[in-house]
Design a protein around this motif. Structure first.
Motif, mmCIF file in Angstrom:
data_model
loop_
_atom_site.group_PDB
_atom_site.id
_atom_site.type_symbol
_atom_site.label_atom_id
_atom_site.label_comp_id
_atom_site.label_asym_id
_atom_site.label_seq_id
_atom_site.Cartn_x
_atom_site.Cartn_y
_atom_site.Cartn_z
ATOM 1 N N ARG A 279 1.184 8.390 6.228
ATOM 2 C CA ARG A 279 0.020 8.857 5.452
ATOM 3 C C ARG A 279 0.409 9.829 4.334
ATOM 4 O O ARG A 279 -0.235 9.860 3.296
ATOM 5 N N CYS B 181 -5.975 5.596 8.083
ATOM 6 C CA CYS B 181 -4.862 6.305 7.438
ATOM 7 C C CYS B 181 -4.535 7.623 8.132
ATOM 8 O O CYS B 181 -3.383 8.063 8.107
ATOM 9 N N PRO C 105 -8.485 0.760 6.761
ATOM 10 C CA PRO C 105 -7.268 1.220 7.445
ATOM 11 C C PRO C 105 -7.464 2.644 7.976
ATOM 12 O O PRO C 105 -8.161 3.450 7.362
ATOM 13 N N CYS D 83 2.057 7.569 1.442
ATOM 14 C CA CYS D 83 1.392 6.339 1.002
ATOM 15 C C CYS D 83 0.711 6.503 -0.364
ATOM 16 O O CYS D 83 -0.167 7.363 -0.547
ATOM 17 N N GLN E 178 -6.831 1.839 -1.242
ATOM 18 C CA GLN E 178 -6.286 0.957 -0.205
ATOM 19 C C GLN E 178 -6.760 -0.484 -0.395
ATOM 20 O O GLN E 178 -6.005 -1.427 -0.180
ATOM 21 N N ARG F 151 -3.130 5.492 -0.274
ATOM 22 C CA ARG F 151 -3.988 6.546 0.301
ATOM 23 C C ARG F 151 -4.167 7.676 -0.709
ATOM 24 O O ARG F 151 -5.281 8.178 -0.901
ATOM 25 N N LEU G 155 -3.349 -0.209 12.528
ATOM 26 C CA LEU G 155 -3.838 0.875 11.649
ATOM 27 C C LEU G 155 -4.059 0.402 10.212
ATOM 28 O O LEU G 155 -5.125 0.620 9.637
ATOM 29 N N CYS G 156 -3.069 -0.226 9.645
ATOM 30 C CA CYS G 156 -3.162 -0.613 8.226
ATOM 31 C C CYS G 156 -3.805 -1.998 8.132
ATOM 32 O O CYS G 156 -3.205 -2.953 7.656
ATOM 33 N N CYS H 258 -1.796 7.294 10.554
ATOM 34 C CA CYS H 258 -0.646 6.500 10.099
ATOM 35 C C CYS H 258 0.594 7.375 9.928
ATOM 36 O O CYS H 258 0.509 8.471 9.363
ATOM 37 N N ARG I 230 0.835 -1.212 0.000
ATOM 38 C CA ARG I 230 0.000 0.000 0.000
ATOM 39 C C ARG I 230 0.868 1.259 0.000
ATOM 40 O O ARG I 230 0.654 2.156 -0.811
ATOM 41 N N VAL I 231 1.808 1.309 0.905
ATOM 42 C CA VAL I 231 2.557 2.561 1.030
ATOM 43 C C VAL I 231 3.381 2.834 -0.227
ATOM 44 O O VAL I 231 3.541 3.975 -0.652
#
Ligand code: SF4
Length: 383
Positions: free
Chosen positions: A220, A214, A212, A223, A231, A226, A206-207, A217, A162-163
């Motif tokens: 954030r 975000c 999630p 990412c 996500q 996001r 969190l994730c 995070c 994701r990130v």
């Protein structure tokens, strides 16, 4: 922008993005991460290893109920190695995924036999032990020995994909290897313990797979998922699990003093090595067993037990045995053996107070503690 595979080589060379991401994560872990779990604050590989194995496919809240009790029974690796397998399975009963318990036992014996009772510090040596995969080896090496090595289990794959916007298909081994290379490239030069714990905490708190959080995070602003509001599209995995269904009829042979007959399951397959009620093919066979014993079977309400790959539908049939019953005759009947053939000695009568010393699968424990109501009578009508 999604991450191109050749970025990995660049990151490995410069570590520029790695230092920013890892510093953010370490700072977040120190302030907001988890610090009070019973397996934290120690460098004892036995305790860390035990927690890592228990936490595979099992929630922290569930593991908390088992971890300390397991340690009371087996306070160190030598005690675990010396214990009989039944005793280990009995302490594991209810946690599920019982191959973990058998591997745990074999691993303890290997640590004693091959490494003189001390866990090795090298990730490759750790990975050579039963039940320890690459990610678990990295976690033990990082937490206990400060080794700079990357974890990349399912949670971490989700967070990193994701990130970074890593959208390769993680059903492919090559994509998994590339993501692992990225995980290695992201490692900080120091504070590996806080960083590794931060990755675990981020994935667990969190994730999360769905929804999630975000806004809280530490990554954030970086990412990709996001920024794209995608996500749910990460991690990408083309192969979806096909769930199956399996129906099992359990014969609950109960004696007047509360003893039940339990048989040890084979060492492979579901609930391998655990103690279970004898099975039969269908209700017709259960009825035949009842007739052979001169007992009217009582069909209890079936119930579902969910495993990773399949749903089990468990149909208990209660047979209250008279004191003079020949249980060996029942086993012969179930196994299709002739009257003179020996019955394998894998079954035994177990009194209620003896159950704790046997490893029983969780649905069987629940059944014996609170039996369901009888099913409608017509389920057992002749025909
Ligand atoms: S911003 Fe959201 S999706 Fe991205 S890593 Fe953080 S929690 Fe996960």
């Amino acid at each position: 922008m999604p991450v191109a595979p050749d970025r990995v080589a660049v990151w490995s060379a410069t570590e520029a993005p790695a230092s920013g991401l890892s510093a953010q994560l370490i700072a977040w872990q120190r302030q907001h991460g988890r610090h009070a779990l019973p397996w934290q604050g120690t460098r004892d590989p036995y305790r860390v290893w035990l927690s890592e194995i228990m936490l595979q496919q099992t929630q922290v809240t569930t593991v908390l109920g088992y971890y300390e009790r397991f340690l009371q029974h087996f306070p160190d690796v030598a005690a675990l190695a010396a214990a009989p397998q039944d005793a280990v399975l009995a302490q594991w009963a209810g946690l599920g995924y019982y191959s973990r318990a058998r591997n745990l036992h074999r691993c303890a014996q290997d640590v004693v036999g091959r490494f003189g009772g001390a866990f090795p510090s090298d990730p490759a040596d750790l990975e050579s032990l039963p039940g320890i995969g690459r990610s678990t080896a990295a976690a033990i090496a990082a937490f206990c020995f400060g080794r700079r090595t990357a974890i990349c289990d399912g949670n971490v794959r989700r967070v990193l994909s994701r990130v970074l916007g890593f959208d390769e298909d993680l059903a492919q081994a090559a994509a998994q290897r590339r993501l692992w290379d990225i995980a290695e490239a992201l490692l900080p030069a120091q504070d590996i313990e806080a960083y590794t714990q931060g990755l675990m905490d981020l994935g667990a708190t969190l994730c999360t797979p769905r929804r999630p959080d975000c806004e809280r995070c530490p990554w954030r602003d970086t990412c990709v998922a996001r920024a794209q509001q995608r996500q749910a599209d990460y991690p990408r995995r083309s192969r979806r699990l096909q769930r199956g269904r399996r129906d099992i009829v359990w014969l609950w042979l109960q004696e007047a003093d509360g003893a039940v007959w339990l048989c040890q399951r084979p060492q492979t397959g579901i609930w391998a090595g655990l103690w279970c009620l004898p099975e039969c093919d269908d209700l017709a066979q259960a009825r035949a067993v009842g007739a052979a014993l001169g007992v009217r079977p009582q069909v209890l309400a079936p119930f579902k037990h969910v495993l990773t790959h399949q749903d089990l539908w468990l149909q208990p049939v209660l047979l209250r045995l008279s004191p003079d019953v020949d249980v060996q005759a029942v086993e012969r009947h179930l196994r299709g053996l002739g009257p003179q053939e020996p019955v394998p000695a894998a079954c035994r009568r177990v009194l209620p107070h003896q159950r704790a010393a046997h490893g029983l699968p969780a649905p069987l424990q629940r059944l014996l503690e609170s039996p369901p109501q009888p099913a409608p009578a017509d389920l057992f009508s002749p025909g």
